[in-house]
Design an enzyme around this catalytic site. Structure first.
Site: not given
Ligand code: NAD
Length: 308
Positions: A9, A11-13, A33, A82, A88, A120, A148, A151, A175
């Site tokens: 992944g 993405g942002h995280v 990704d 979402r 959900r 999540n 958590d 924060r 969570h």
């Molecule tokens: N556990 C925690 O405390 C916590 C905290 C923050 C975010 N999150 C969760 O982390 C996840 C990621 O958040 P984000 O902001 O980075 O989201 P995001 O949408 O920016 O990134 C998600 C990435 O996953 C990729 N993806 C989707 N399907 C895929 C697959 N099959 N194989 C590989 N990559 C794939 C997407 O292309 C995207 O780049 C979310 O589910 C978010 O709710 C959890």
């Protein structure tokens, strides 16, 4: 560098965590990704930051799991957010399919890794990883409690005008809305916050912590938090790679601890090179215990929906 961390992944995280792991020179980093070009571009960008950061970490962005082979740690942040109109449960089903397929591919190439699920709904997704991977519970550790409690620590430091370094906070449970911040075990320089502030201020901090994710979602308008989640992931990665034996709240598969069976819930654990090295059992008041049991029941409900 011979340690290897894969972040699934980009993405942002995922990207935030990957960059920090590379900057701190904790390991070589692979970021993967399904989007074509994005992990490659972000990975190259991170690699090019390394000379400035003074890090010799090698960073590679890819769509190919073969590049993740023999990772020591795999962080899973892949998933969907979402969207309007999506329930959900829809999200739960979609993300559990993604996590299942990611886990299968991870295991093909890194059968001995430690997996840190982040996607999540966290505790339920950790359970999917655990079931699909077949790894021992010591090697599947969900990230949520570190975020958590970070924060809560930030709010405590702000309230009392003290260094965040003096703060400790304990947040147990799943969570989500049912998480269980524990003020009695949350301290400033060893002093419980219940002795340092009025009850209504403690309550306000507990409430704000439980709604910490939602507060940021609302402010951002689109997407959710990623700086603090990224930092929380890195703290866990570092604890494992450096065998720090650090006590951190993490989501792990309970088998009778805290009276909870066969479900992932956040509790204090010792993290070291073997992953989960010990579950720390603290004494809870009847109210705290009831809140933890309620939180575990909420996770169990999700897990039943996806049959994990
Ligand atoms: N556990 C925690 O405390 C916590 C905290 C923050 C975010 N999150 C969760 O982390 C996840 C990621 O958040 P984000 O902001 O980075 O989201 P995001 O949408 O920016 O990134 C998600 C990435 O996953 C990729 N993806 C989707 N399907 C895929 C697959 N099959 N194989 C590989 N990559 C794939 C997407 O292309 C995207 O780049 C979310 O589910 C978010 O709710 C959890």
């Amino acid at each position: 560098m011979n340690r290897k961390v894969t972040v699934v992944g980009s993405g942002h995280v995922g990207a935030t965590a990957a960059r920090s792991i590379a900057d701190k020179e904790l390991a070589d980093v692979v970021i993967l990704d399904i989007l074509e070009g994005v992990p490659q571009g972000k990975g190259l960008d991170m690699l090019e930051a390394c000379p400035v950061e003074g890090s010799d970490a090698r960073v590679l962005g890819t769509n190919d799991y073969a590049d993740t082979a023999r990772s020591d740690i795999v962080v899973i942040t892949a998933g969907l957010a979402r969207k309007p109109g999506m329930s959900r449960d829809d999200l739960l089903m979609k993300n559990s399919e993604i996590i299942k397929s990611v886990t299968e591919q991870v295991m093909t190439h890194s059968p001995d890794c430690i997996i840190l699920p982040v996607t999540n709904p966290l505790d339920a997704m950790a359970q999917v990883v655990y079931r699909v991977s077949g790894l021992p519970r010591e090697r599947v550790i969900g990230m949520a409690g570190v975020l958590d409690s970070a924060r809560m620590r930030a709010f405590i430091a702000q309230e009392l005008n003290v260094s965040v370094e003096n703060t400790h906070a304990f947040v147990l449970g799943g969570h989500g809305d049912t998480m269980v911040p524990l003020p009695r075990y949350s301290t400033v320089a060893g002093i419980p916050i219940t002795e340092l502030m009025e009850a209504d201020r403690v309550d306000a901090i507990v409430k704000r912590t439980a709604q910490g994710g939602a507060e940021i979602v609302k402010l951002l308008g689109t997407g959710s938090a990623y700086y603090a989640p990224g930092s929380a992931i890195v703290e866990m990665v570092e604890a494992v790679l450096k065998d720090k034996k650090k006590i951190l709240p993490c989501s792990v598969f309970l088998q009778g601890e805290y009276g909870i069976h066969d479900v992932f819930v956040g509790v204090p654990v010792k993290l070291g090179e073997r992953g989960l090295e010990e579950i720390v059992q603290i004494t809870l008041t009847p109210e705290e215990d009831a809140a933890l049991q309620k939180s575990a029941a909420a996770v169990r409900e999700l897990v039943q929906v996806i049959n994990a």
